[in-house]
Design a protein around this motif. Structure first.
Motif: not given
Length: 261
Positions: A217-230, A234-247
């Motif tokens: 699983i990867t995480i991406g912002s689908d950046t098209h402009q400056e405010e999209d980057v990143g 961090v929030y999604v990483k925590e959500e993935l942990k709550r869903l049982g993902y480790k990596e």
């Protein structure tokens, strides 16, 4: 480890963001690794494919210039349909990508954002046909890394979110094929920009993927402009942990590299 694995620049038809500006912004946010994934969508609007030569030349220049500050990977986003598979296969065979997002942006050359695809169909029909197209493609093509924004059709569904129970069977087929191929899926944080109530793909899909044995699983912002980057990574990483993902994963020469969440 902070990585953004879905980024577009002025080499994509729908962005004017300069590649070097993306890199500077990512460095300022203390992002460790980024991957550029410019659009290629054949047979739509006169072929929305990036200029590979110019893209790779600028990528190599920037990678060398910023090599001591951030890791930069060469990726691409293939907006594939069944009848365009051969065109994409030629592209993949020609270029040395680290990472390939396989997305479905249109079916039968009808785009979702314009409602051309949905027009004249019931909610059930356009949802089923969307997922059927993805399944047909991955049964014939496996030179990709992850499926991009798997339930993207939700973003453009004016009738609201279609019940997951109605598409669970075909989503299960898709995820089973993805796992069989040794591929993965992405979490695309554009869901927050579009005001969706769920992640993209939904938590139901993410749970199902894990239950079926999915790990890549990867995480991406689908950046098209400056405010999209990143954005919200961090929030999604925590959500993935709550869903049982480790990596989660980054990629090198089409091979996944696992990192602890």
């Amino acid at each position: 480890m902070l990585a953004d694995y879905h980024m577009h620049t002025n080499f994509s038809n729908d962005s004017t963001y300069e590649m070097e500006d993306v890199i500077k912004k990512a460095i300022s946010l203390e992002i460790d690794e980024i991957c550029f994934t410019e659009h290629v969508d054949y047979e739509v609007k006169g072929d929305l494919n990036c200029d590979y030569t110019a893209y790779i030349k600028e990528f190599q220049r920037c990678k060398e210039k910023y090599k001591n500050q951030i890791t930069i990977k060469l990726g691409i986003e293939f907006g594939m349909q069944v009848h365009t598979i051969n065109q994409f296969q030629k592209d993949f065979d020609r270029y040395d990508f680290d990472f390939v997002i396989l997305s479905c942006h249109q079916v039968n050359n009808q785009e979702f954002w314009s409602q051309n695809f949905q027009k004249g169909k019931t909610q059930q029909e356009y949802n089923r046909k969307y997922y059927e197209e993805i399944l047909k493609v991955i049964r014939e093509y496996d030179d990709y890394s992850v499926l991009g924004h798997l339930d993207m059709i939700t973003r453009y569904d004016k009738l609201g979110k279609y019940p997951f129970a109605e598409i669970k069977d075909i989503v299960t087929e898709i995820l089973t094929q993805v796992i069989k191929q040794g591929k993965g899926i992405e979490v695309n944080t554009s869901s927050f920009r579009y005001g969706l109530e769920d992640l993209t793909p939904s938590k139901e899909i993410l749970k199902l993927y894990r239950e079926l044995g999915g790990e890549i699983i990867t995480i991406g912002s689908d950046t098209h402009q400056e405010e999209d980057v990143g954005h919200k990574i961090v929030y999604v990483k925590e959500e993935l942990k709550r869903l049982g993902y480790k990596e989660f994963c980054t990629f090198e020469k089409m091979k996944p590299i696992f990192h602890k969440l």
